[in-house]
Design a protein around this motif. Structure first.
Motif, short mmCIF file in Angstrom:
data_model
loop_
_atom_site.label_atom_id
_atom_site.label_comp_id
_atom_site.label_asym_id
_atom_site.label_seq_id
_atom_site.Cartn_x
_atom_site.Cartn_y
_atom_site.Cartn_z
N GLY A 5 9.80 4.68 3.37
CA GLY A 5 10.71 4.45 3.29
C GLY A 5 10.55 4.23 1.44
O GLY A 5 11.72 4.08 1.31
N LEU A 24 8.63 -3.66 4.58
CA LEU A 24 8.06 -2.03 5.48
C LEU A 24 6.83 -2.15 5.85
O LEU A 24 7.00 -1.97 7.30
CB LEU A 24 8.28 -0.79 4.67
CG LEU A 24 9.52 -0.81 3.73
CD1 LEU A 24 9.04 0.69 2.97
CD2 LEU A 24 10.62 -0.30 5.02
N GLU A 25 5.31 -3.05 5.81
CA GLU A 25 4.45 -2.99 6.68
C GLU A 25 4.57 -4.04 7.37
O GLU A 25 3.48 -4.14 8.43
CB GLU A 25 3.85 -3.66 5.04
CG GLU A 25 3.01 -1.95 4.35
CD GLU A 25 2.03 -1.29 5.14
OE1 GLU A 25 1.01 -1.36 5.78
OE2 GLU A 25 2.50 0.22 4.81
N ALA A 79 7.59 -2.60 0.03
CA ALA A 79 6.37 -2.70 0.67
C ALA A 79 5.79 -3.13 1.71
O ALA A 79 5.63 -2.81 3.15
CB ALA A 79 5.32 -1.65 -0.40
N LEU A 111 -1.27 2.15 2.19
CA LEU A 111 0.07 2.14 2.73
C LEU A 111 0.24 2.63 4.35
O LEU A 111 -0.48 3.54 4.55
CB LEU A 111 0.98 2.04 2.02
CG LEU A 111 1.11 1.16 1.17
CD1 LEU A 111 2.18 1.37 -0.20
CD2 LEU A 111 1.81 -0.02 1.76
N THR A 138 6.15 3.12 5.39
CA THR A 138 6.03 2.57 4.27
C THR A 138 6.13 3.57 3.06
O THR A 138 7.14 3.52 2.25
CB THR A 138 5.01 1.63 3.60
OG1 THR A 138 4.99 0.49 4.34
CG2 THR A 138 5.65 0.49 2.33
N ASP A 139 5.40 4.32 3.08
CA ASP A 139 5.52 5.53 1.89
C ASP A 139 7.01 6.35 2.36
O ASP A 139 7.28 6.87 1.59
CB ASP A 139 4.67 6.70 2.42
CG ASP A 139 4.22 7.73 1.36
OD1 ASP A 139 4.67 7.77 0.22
OD2 ASP A 139 4.33 8.95 2.19
N VAL A 169 12.53 5.46 9.52
CA VAL A 169 12.59 4.29 8.47
C VAL A 169 14.46 3.51 7.92
O VAL A 169 14.43 2.90 7.46
CB VAL A 169 11.95 4.84 7.20
CG1 VAL A 169 11.99 4.43 5.84
CG2 VAL A 169 10.66 5.45 7.37
#
Length: 168
Positions: free
Chosen positions: A10, A91-92, A88, A3, A7-8, A53
């Motif tokens: 977030g 966000l990705e 995820a 990821l 994303t992490d 984010v």
């Protein structure tokens, strides 16, 4: 699959806000709002990253931002019950696992089976994460760890120095 840092961060922001929401009394609708700056400190990430984010999470309806003196961030009902895979994947973004069309396009791209296999693996990855909600992720013992990230409240007395402060 790896990821992105976006994303992490977030996912960690949403988890931290979910725990802040869990601290509230079941008889009141009051939630603990946390500032973007405080989240950055607690999660040990740059403020600018957290701000970006949080903007995206707000657009998604996962967090609500209040401005002003009593402002801060709170998780929404959608954020608390969001499936982790959906969160995820959103966000990705829609990008592919590998870039076959980059500056030097892959010569196999017209007859390659790898691209399709990677797309299916990506979908399976997010589908497996969808088995859990954000609320599932912050159950004990995770909740206690997330709550321990909060820095001790500094005194608001300008004449007091925090431990470890450097004196010129």
């Amino acid at each position: 699959m790896q990821l992105t840092r976006f994303t992490d961060i977030g996912l960690r922001v949403v988890m931290r806000l979910a725990v802040a929401d869990e601290k509230r009394s079941d008889t009141t609708a009051v939630t603990t709002a946390i500032t973007t700056r405080a989240l950055a400190v607690e999660l040990a990430v740059p403020y600018t990253h957290v701000a970006k984010v949080v903007g995206r999470l707000s657009e998604m309806g996962v967090v609500h931002s209040r401005r002003g003196r009593s402002g801060g961030l709170v998780i929404t009902d959608l954020g608390r019950e969001a499936r982790v895979g959906w969160l995820a994947a959103t966000l990705e973004g829609d990008g592919e696992v590998v870039d076959c069309e980059g500056p030097q396009p892959c010569p196999l791209r017209r007859a390659c089976r790898l691209r399709g296999a990677l797309a299916r693996a990506r979908a399976a990855f997010f589908a497996s994460l969808d088995e859990q909600t954000v609320a599932d992720l912050v159950r004990e013992p995770t909740a206690a760890v997330l709550l321990s990230l909060a820095p001790p409240h500094a005194s608001h007395d300008p004449g007091t120095r925090s431990a470890g402060a450097h004196t010129p």
